[in-house]
Design an enzyme around this catalytic site. Structure first.
Site, mmCIF file in Angstrom:
data_model
loop_
_atom_site.group_PDB
_atom_site.id
_atom_site.type_symbol
_atom_site.label_atom_id
_atom_site.label_comp_id
_atom_site.label_asym_id
_atom_site.label_seq_id
_atom_site.Cartn_x
_atom_site.Cartn_y
_atom_site.Cartn_z
ATOM 1 N N ARG A 1 -11.587 -32.632 1.374
ATOM 2 C CA ARG A 1 -13.050 -32.642 1.222
ATOM 3 C C ARG A 1 -13.624 -31.251 1.448
ATOM 4 N NH1 ARG A 1 -14.427 -38.489 2.119
ATOM 5 N NH2 ARG A 1 -12.452 -39.337 2.802
ATOM 6 N N HIS B 1 -27.231 -50.647 2.514
ATOM 7 C CA HIS B 1 -27.644 -50.116 1.206
ATOM 8 C C HIS B 1 -28.757 -50.930 0.560
ATOM 9 C CE1 HIS B 1 -24.677 -46.959 1.202
ATOM 10 N NE2 HIS B 1 -23.881 -47.831 1.788
ATOM 11 N N SER C 1 -13.100 -60.670 7.367
ATOM 12 C CA SER C 1 -13.763 -59.445 6.925
ATOM 13 C C SER C 1 -13.506 -59.215 5.434
ATOM 14 C CB SER C 1 -13.189 -58.283 7.764
ATOM 15 O OG SER C 1 -13.670 -57.056 7.328
ATOM 16 N N THR D 1 -11.578 -43.072 -0.594
ATOM 17 C CA THR D 1 -12.852 -43.807 -0.583
ATOM 18 C C THR D 1 -12.843 -44.900 -1.649
ATOM 19 O OG1 THR D 1 -13.896 -41.749 0.126
ATOM 20 C CG2 THR D 1 -15.366 -43.491 -0.595
ATOM 21 N N THR E 1 -24.139 -43.759 25.512
ATOM 22 C CA THR E 1 -24.451 -42.679 24.588
ATOM 23 C C THR E 1 -25.938 -42.334 24.710
ATOM 24 O OG1 THR E 1 -24.140 -41.916 22.314
ATOM 25 C CG2 THR E 1 -24.976 -44.133 22.562
ATOM 26 N N THR E 2 -26.268 -41.095 24.427
ATOM 27 C CA THR E 2 -27.670 -40.660 24.518
ATOM 28 C C THR E 2 -28.486 -41.338 23.424
ATOM 29 O OG1 THR E 2 -26.914 -38.565 25.398
ATOM 30 C CG2 THR E 2 -29.138 -38.595 24.484
ATOM 31 N N LYS F 1 -30.837 -44.156 5.237
ATOM 32 C CA LYS F 1 -30.759 -44.169 3.768
ATOM 33 C C LYS F 1 -32.157 -44.495 3.208
ATOM 34 C CE LYS F 1 -25.899 -45.326 4.343
ATOM 35 N NZ LYS F 1 -25.294 -44.008 4.394
ATOM 36 N N THR G 1 -29.338 -49.521 8.529
ATOM 37 C CA THR G 1 -29.426 -48.098 8.892
ATOM 38 C C THR G 1 -30.833 -47.602 8.622
ATOM 39 O OG1 THR G 1 -28.496 -45.899 8.533
ATOM 40 C CG2 THR G 1 -28.746 -47.247 6.599
HETATM 41 C C1 LIG Z 1 -21.892 -50.191 4.292
HETATM 42 C C2 LIG Z 1 -22.182 -49.124 5.281
HETATM 43 N N1 LIG Z 1 -22.371 -49.463 6.576
HETATM 44 C C3 LIG Z 1 -22.632 -48.531 7.502
HETATM 45 C C4 LIG Z 1 -22.722 -47.195 7.184
HETATM 46 C C5 LIG Z 1 -23.026 -46.185 8.232
HETATM 47 O O1 LIG Z 1 -24.395 -45.885 8.246
HETATM 48 P P1 LIG Z 1 -24.917 -44.476 8.800
HETATM 49 O O2 LIG Z 1 -24.784 -43.503 7.691
HETATM 50 O O3 LIG Z 1 -26.328 -44.754 9.199
HETATM 51 O O4 LIG Z 1 -24.049 -44.138 9.964
HETATM 52 C C6 LIG Z 1 -22.563 -46.793 5.846
HETATM 53 C C7 LIG Z 1 -22.681 -45.363 5.475
HETATM 54 O O5 LIG Z 1 -22.623 -44.939 4.378
HETATM 55 C C8 LIG Z 1 -22.265 -47.777 4.878
HETATM 56 O O6 LIG Z 1 -22.067 -47.450 3.601
#
Ligand SMILES: Cc1ncc(COP(=O)(O)O)c(C=O)c1O
Length: 409
Positions: free
Chosen positions: A20, A215, A135, A362, A275-276, A246, A243
């Site tokens: 990368r 997403h 999963s 990926t 964690t902080t 995004k 999240t």
């Molecule tokens: C499906 C999925 N879950 C969790 C995450 C992690 O989220 P963050 O980028 O906020 O750490 C990602 C990141 O791309 C993701 O694609």
């Protein structure tokens, strides 16, 4: 000796075209999706076509203003973990807003989406003795990592395959604790999971459901609360994770669920406790963004209508969008790691277009791709420029156009 071992591993990555390399992209506030690679005057700007800032909220004046004001009031950092000095009032505001958004009793904010998945799954799988986790095989690395950090028995079910999931569930005792973990939109293929069917199976076989809406939040559902909300079935999902990095345009992750589940995660999840906490300015910006997106539809409407227009341009030009895509994520098949990387470089150097090559691990070998994301800010002119550039690049590198493919992708 240690360097030799590491260098050997790095060499292998390079040989496989999997190494990368970061592209410096200095985003220009107020001109999204434009960025500059060198940060020098009179430099041509680059058009970013693969940002996860799906709605351009990172540059929304309301969000920026909230962040500025909070920095002036509270300074840059939070000062500690939530438990030891790092608990500003904005957390309560944000967590109430998130819980209300997803129609849940409570919410808990984490530094990132990754840590929210990792820490929550690890915590629950340790708390429920003898728990089994089911999963989806394409779940994100943060989910996999959370599961792997426990001794819980894990069954992977075939991607979005409810028949396979049911078979696995039916082989387990009804009263054994079970969690089904899956995503609403899969980020590399752009497909959407059968949420209702999975929730029905969970009910039938006495399992908890954990849904990653990373997403989807901001972009789907009447108030942007995601796919489950859009289907009116948030209530049949026990834990909804998301999240704020995004669609929301800032950073931070969260889980929403019942009071009891959230209290347990707050009390036992190592990745939350030790964690902080996020800086107050970040939390204030996240809150402003979410509250804005609850009522403003213009961003998501533009995102979806522009996605449809771009799809038409690609279709007419023979640029192969993978059939899996049912959302704003448009995977364009290249099918070769080296060509994908070289094509991305050429797009940047010659056309001022930034598209990151997505290679193995990926995505599976042979399905290397560009993952194209339009935003409300990309103009029609930019769509045509991108389409024309891709046509030239596909010809130059001998990448198959859709009409020359023998099978569906
Ligand atoms: C499906 C999925 N879950 C969790 C995450 C992690 O989220 P963050 O980028 O906020 O750490 C990602 C990141 O791309 C993701 O694609």
């Amino acid at each position: 000796m240690y360097d030799n071992i590491l260098n050997e591993k790095l060499m292998k990555l390079k040989e496989n075209g999997q190494y990368r390399e970061f592209v410096t992209l200095n985003r220009i506030c107020g001109q999204y999706p434009l960025a500059k690679t060198n940060h020098i005057e009179n430099e041509n700007s680059v058009v970013v076509w693969c940002s996860n800032d799906y709605l351009g909220m990172s540059q929304n004046p309301i969000v920026i203003d909230a962040m500025h004001k909070a920095i002036d009031l509270f300074g840059a950092g939070s000062g500690g973990s939530r438990n030891i000095g790092g608990n500003h009032y904005q957390y309560k505001e944000l967590e109430s807003s998130l819980a209300e958004w997803h129609n849940k009793e409570s919410a808990l904010v984490f530094p990132t989406g990754y840590s929210s998945n990792d820490a929550t799954l690890q915590c629950l799988l340790r708390l429920f003795e003898n728990c089994i986790i089911f999963s989806d095989e394409l779940n994100h690395a943060s989910i996999i990592n959370g599961i792997r950090s426990t001794k819980a028995e894990c069954f992977k079910f075939k991607h979005n395959d409810t028949k396979h999931l049911e078979k696995l569930l039916s082989e387990q005792p009804y009263n054994r604790p079970k969690i089904i973990v899956f995503e609403s939109i899969y980020s590399m293929d752009g497909d959407i999971s059968p949420i209702k069917e999975i929730a029905d199976l969970a009910k039938k076989y006495n399992a908890l459901t954990y849904l990653d809406e990373v997403h989807a939040v901001g972009m789907y559902g009447p108030r942007g609360a995601g796919i489950a909300a859009g289907l009116g079935i948030s209530d049949s999902i026990n834990i909804i994770q998301g999240t704020m990095a995004k669609g929301i345009g800032v950073i931070g992750g969260y889980v929403t669920a019942s009071d009891t589940i959230i209290d347990a995660i707050r009390s036992f999840a190592s990745g939350f406790i030790f964690t902080t906490s996020l800086p107050p300015a970040i939390v204030a910006a996240c809150y402003a963004s979410i509250e804005y997106l609850k009522t403003s539809c213009i961003e998501r409407e533009k995102l979806h209508s522009k996605t449809e227009t771009l799809k038409k341009h690609f279709k007419n030009a023979g640029i192969p969008i993978m059939n899996s895509s049912e959302s704003h994520i448009l995977p364009v098949l290249v099918g070769d790691a080296k060509k994908c990387k070289a094509a991305a470089q050429q797009l940047l150097m010659k056309y001022n277009i930034y598209l990151q090559a997505i290679n193995s691990p990926t995505v599976p070998i042979g399905t290397e791709r560009f993952r194209v994301n339009i935003t409300p800010n990309h103009s029609d002119e930019k769509m045509i420029q991108l389409t024309d550039a891709l046509v030239e690049i596909f010809s130059l590198f001998n990448i198959p156009f859709s009409h020359s493919m023998s099978k569906t992708i």
